[in-house]
Design an enzyme around this catalytic site. Sequence first.
Site: not given
Length: 499
Positions: A418, A334
């Site tokens: 994630h 991310c």
Amino acid sequence: MVKGALLVAGTTSDAGKSVVTAGICRWLARQGVRVAPFKAQNMSLNSYVTADGAEIGRAQAAQARAAGLEPVADMNPVLLKPGSDRRSQVVLMGRPVADVDAMEYGALKDLLRTTSLEALKRLREQYDVVVCEGAGSPAEINLRRSDIANMGLARAANLPVLVVGDIDRGGVFAAFYGTVGLLDAADQALVSGFVVNKFRGAKELLRPGLDMIGRLTGREVYGVLPWLEGPWLDVEDSLALDGRQVAARPPYGRQTLRVAVVRLPRISNFTDVDALAAEPGVLVRFVSDPAELDDADLVVLPGSRATVDDLTWLRERGLAAALRERSGPVLGICGGFQMLGREIVDEVESGAGRVEGLGLLPVRITFERHKRLARPEGQAYGERVQAYEIHHGVATVEGGEPFLDGCRQGNVWGTTWHGALENDGFRRAFLADVAARAGRDFAPDPATDFAALREERLDALGDLVEQHLDTAALLHLIQHGPPPGLPLLPPGAQMGEPR
């Protein structure tokens, strides 16, 4: 039938509120009670995406698993995600609605309070018991007037309050007494008892203190929870990372695989590496010095709530140069993935405009006002991967090999996903590749089942509650509320009502 609710508060952040809440949820669920977790307002950079695309605190998602439920937005209606020391993004019922400072937050408090109470009401209508978790300490007297997560919630919903204290830090009895004493009379009337957490040693040594705090406050100590070895998965507070080094299980292969996770100032979703720590023979360290990268077989650059600011911090600390000079494996997740790219254009999060990235991946990032919240699925290394996404930055990939909606170039991988490492087959294949590139004689354990390990951990928390708390008294508290006639402690009795 058990019917009622309870608020689990704490003397400090990281006292163990999340753990105790999860343990009570698991214990009740095993008794056949329909139980749900709730946290009115959570300030955390560890979040999760529900099946319907709502963002909530990661700890509440874990507590939902403890209760045997799919997480929903009602379990954490207000989530605050700090982007700096002064500003936070406000996520309301799973969707971002504002970016505010402390003064601007005040204008939202009535909406946040109403929304939270409505969410709690819905849960109480659906389930037999709702176990609520407080935030920080209920004795944050400077915040009491605007509180919606601790005594403000307890007063509004008439909840009995159990206060958890961390004895490993010391001063737990003073913290118990001071917590009650700083509250006004109406708040004190709801504080029903205490739980001592993280105790190491013989319980007999505690008896004089337990007896005295009972006499001084007129409140019961519901039990003493022993120190639980090993990591608590899905923690929400970065305090838990201070000095953290996790070798969760004995080595399986002939060599240890060493993983260094960069401890960014605004680190988010650091729980992504929990699955690495659960792998036998993998040592996970959180680091903030360039020299600590030297002996790492894998460096993880994790998520960040302030990508551009944390990228600046990497440069100031010398970590950016160390990453660029590194020849071994690097994984960016991310915000970390965004930093590894060639360029970031950010008019949304930092307002910095065009910023040069680390240049390790052929990617350009543009921040958009709309936050992407999704539960993507895909494949890597021939293995199925299920994950979740929480980001404003949109990647334009200009080269390299595809990798989970990101890319890989040489020994550098990047993805916005994630939770990908929680997929056992993918994690084993990825670690085997990393070990080969790092020259390590390491083999992932083919029997490691991360989902099963998480369930074992939640069962262990349920066992702690069942074996070390007065569960009969706890059930009575949940069903009947605070004991009548609890004594008042000065000076709280004279402080007057909060407005």
